[in-house]
Scaffold this motif. Structure first.
Motif, PDB file in Angstrom:
ATOM      1  N   UNK A  52       0.865  -1.193   0.021  1.00  9.07           N
ATOM      2  CA  UNK A  52       0.153   0.093   0.124  1.00  9.07           C
ATOM      3  C   UNK A  52       0.795   1.054  -0.176  1.00  9.07           C
ATOM      4  N   UNK A  53       1.934   1.242   0.348  1.00 13.02           N
ATOM      5  CA  UNK A  53       2.917   2.221   0.258  1.00 13.02           C
ATOM      6  C   UNK A  53       2.887   3.406   1.535  1.00 13.02           C
ATOM      7  N   UNK A  54       2.168   2.531   2.449  1.00 13.97           N
ATOM      8  CA  UNK A  54       1.825   3.449   3.621  1.00 13.97           C
ATOM      9  C   UNK A  54       2.795   3.078   4.923  1.00 13.97           C
ATOM     10  N   UNK A  55       2.887   4.124   5.778  1.00 12.41           N
ATOM     11  CA  UNK A  55       3.834   3.576   6.956  1.00 12.41           C
ATOM     12  C   UNK A  55       3.071   2.896   7.999  1.00 12.41           C
ATOM     13  N   UNK A  56       3.713   2.325   8.891  1.00  6.93           N
ATOM     14  CA  UNK A  56       3.287   1.221   9.947  1.00  6.93           C
ATOM     15  C   UNK A  56       3.077   1.862  11.331  1.00  6.93           C
ATOM     16  N   UNK A  57       2.195   1.913  11.869  1.00 11.27           N
ATOM     17  CA  UNK A  57       2.112   2.245  13.622  1.00 11.27           C
ATOM     18  C   UNK A  57       1.858   0.789  13.956  1.00 11.27           C
ATOM     19  N   UNK A 123      11.248  -3.468  22.166  1.00 13.49           N
ATOM     20  CA  UNK A 123       9.545  -3.568  22.246  1.00 13.49           C
ATOM     21  C   UNK A 123       9.168  -3.590  23.716  1.00 13.49           C
ATOM     22  N   UNK A 124      10.059  -3.720  24.624  1.00  9.07           N
ATOM     23  CA  UNK A 124       9.713  -3.868  26.149  1.00  9.07           C
ATOM     24  C   UNK A 124      10.634  -2.871  26.766  1.00  9.07           C
ATOM     25  N   UNK A 125       9.857  -2.279  27.941  1.00 12.97           N
ATOM     26  CA  UNK A 125       8.902  -2.484  28.576  1.00 12.97           C
ATOM     27  C   UNK A 125       7.604  -1.730  27.546  1.00 12.97           C
ATOM     28  N   UNK A 126       6.423  -2.545  28.000  1.00 13.69           N
ATOM     29  CA  UNK A 126       5.019  -1.955  27.362  1.00 13.69           C
ATOM     30  C   UNK A 126       4.447  -1.149  28.238  1.00 13.69           C
ATOM     31  N   UNK A 127       3.413  -0.385  27.628  1.00 13.47           N
ATOM     32  CA  UNK A 127       3.052  -0.459  26.158  1.00 13.47           C
ATOM     33  C   UNK A 127       4.301   0.610  25.483  1.00 13.47           C
ATOM     34  N   UNK A 128       4.367   0.465  24.232  1.00 11.54           N
ATOM     35  CA  UNK A 128       5.465   0.893  23.385  1.00 11.54           C
ATOM     36  C   UNK A 128       4.900   0.930  22.035  1.00 11.54           C
ATOM     37  N   UNK A 129       5.230   1.920  21.383  1.00 14.26           N
ATOM     38  CA  UNK A 129       4.853   1.935  19.829  1.00 14.26           C
ATOM     39  C   UNK A 129       6.069   2.381  18.800  1.00 14.26           C
ATOM     40  N   UNK A 130       5.761   2.207  17.805  1.00 16.08           N
ATOM     41  CA  UNK A 130       6.848   2.496  16.838  1.00 16.08           C
ATOM     42  C   UNK A 130       6.448   2.951  15.352  1.00 16.08           C
ATOM     43  N   UNK A 131       6.897   3.810  14.641  1.00 20.72           N
ATOM     44  CA  UNK A 131       6.279   4.203  13.478  1.00 20.72           C
ATOM     45  C   UNK A 131       7.397   3.704  12.409  1.00 20.72           C
ATOM     46  N   UNK A 132       6.725   2.854  11.489  1.00 22.07           N
ATOM     47  CA  UNK A 132       7.817   2.523  10.392  1.00 22.07           C
ATOM     48  C   UNK A 132       7.513   2.945   9.115  1.00 22.07           C
ATOM     49  N   UNK A 133       8.635   3.046   8.469  1.00 15.56           N
ATOM     50  CA  UNK A 133       8.301   3.764   6.954  1.00 15.56           C
ATOM     51  C   UNK A 133       7.661   2.439   6.104  1.00 15.56           C
ATOM     52  N   UNK A 134       7.277   2.526   4.924  1.00 10.68           N
ATOM     53  CA  UNK A 134       6.642   1.725   4.067  1.00 10.68           C
ATOM     54  C   UNK A 134       7.626   0.253   3.799  1.00 10.68           C
TER      55      UNK A 134
END
Length: 184
Positions: A52-57, A123-134
């Motif tokens: 889709x060419x979209x970033x990932x959350x 990825x730990x400790x949680x909660x955590x989040x990352x934004x990735x490019x496509x």
């Protein structure tokens, strides 16, 4: 008359017990993922992002994580945030308590077991989040159960707006006269 009282008392007790069980089940279900967010498994999200060419959350968490429950209730309950993220991102959920041997796809095409990927992806400790490019490369990562909706709006302005391709997050915030929303 005395014969009906114990039966009525038992019925009230059973109703209260049933209500308590239902409430507990509802809490357990909401601990895993925020309501209304259509997350897919991490590996699937990386494939969809490329298509889709979209970033990932990416939302890193685990079932019954009390801190995840808090952020789900106080931040991810925002309808505006949910709509924006659904439009702009492929939504990925990474269960840090999943099978530690499950293969996890990395941006470079290699794979590693979930247990190793948790460390590699921080990825730990949680909660955590990352934004990735496509392409699956990390653009921005943060964590904290008390992260406010406005912080996620800042993240979106940076990542969803494509600003990450030009400047660092800190420089982006400064150019707008913003200060990063800090976790309390």
């Amino acid at each position: 008359m005395t014969g009906t009282f114990p039966l009525a008392g038992a019925r009230r007790w059973l109703r209260a017990l049933a209500a308590g069980i239902l409430a507990a089940l509802a809490t357990a279900a909401s601990a895993e993922l925020p309501d209304g967010w259509n997350f897919v498994e991490y590996n699937q999200a990386l494939k969809l992002a490329k298509q889709q060419g979209k970033p990932v959350f990416v939302y890193y968490g685990f079932n019954k994580c009390p801190y995840c429950v808090y952020v789900n209730k106080h931040t991810f309950s925002s309808e505006e945030l949910r709509k924006t993220y659904h439009e702009r991102y492929v939504l990925a959920y990474f269960d840090i308590r999943g099978n530690r041997e499950d293969p996890i796809q990395l941006a470079d095409g290699s794979q590693m077991p979930r247990g190793d990927a948790i460390k590699h992806l921080k990825a730990s400790p949680v909660p955590a989040w990352a934004f990735l490019d496509a392409q699956g490369r990390e653009v921005l990562a943060r964590r904290g159960s008390r992260t406010k909706v406005n912080a996620f709006k800042q993240f979106d302005a940076y990542v969803g707006g494509g600003e990450y391709k030009k400047v660092s997050f800190e420089a982006f915030l400064a150019s707008r006269g913003w200060v990063e929303e800090k976790v309390e």
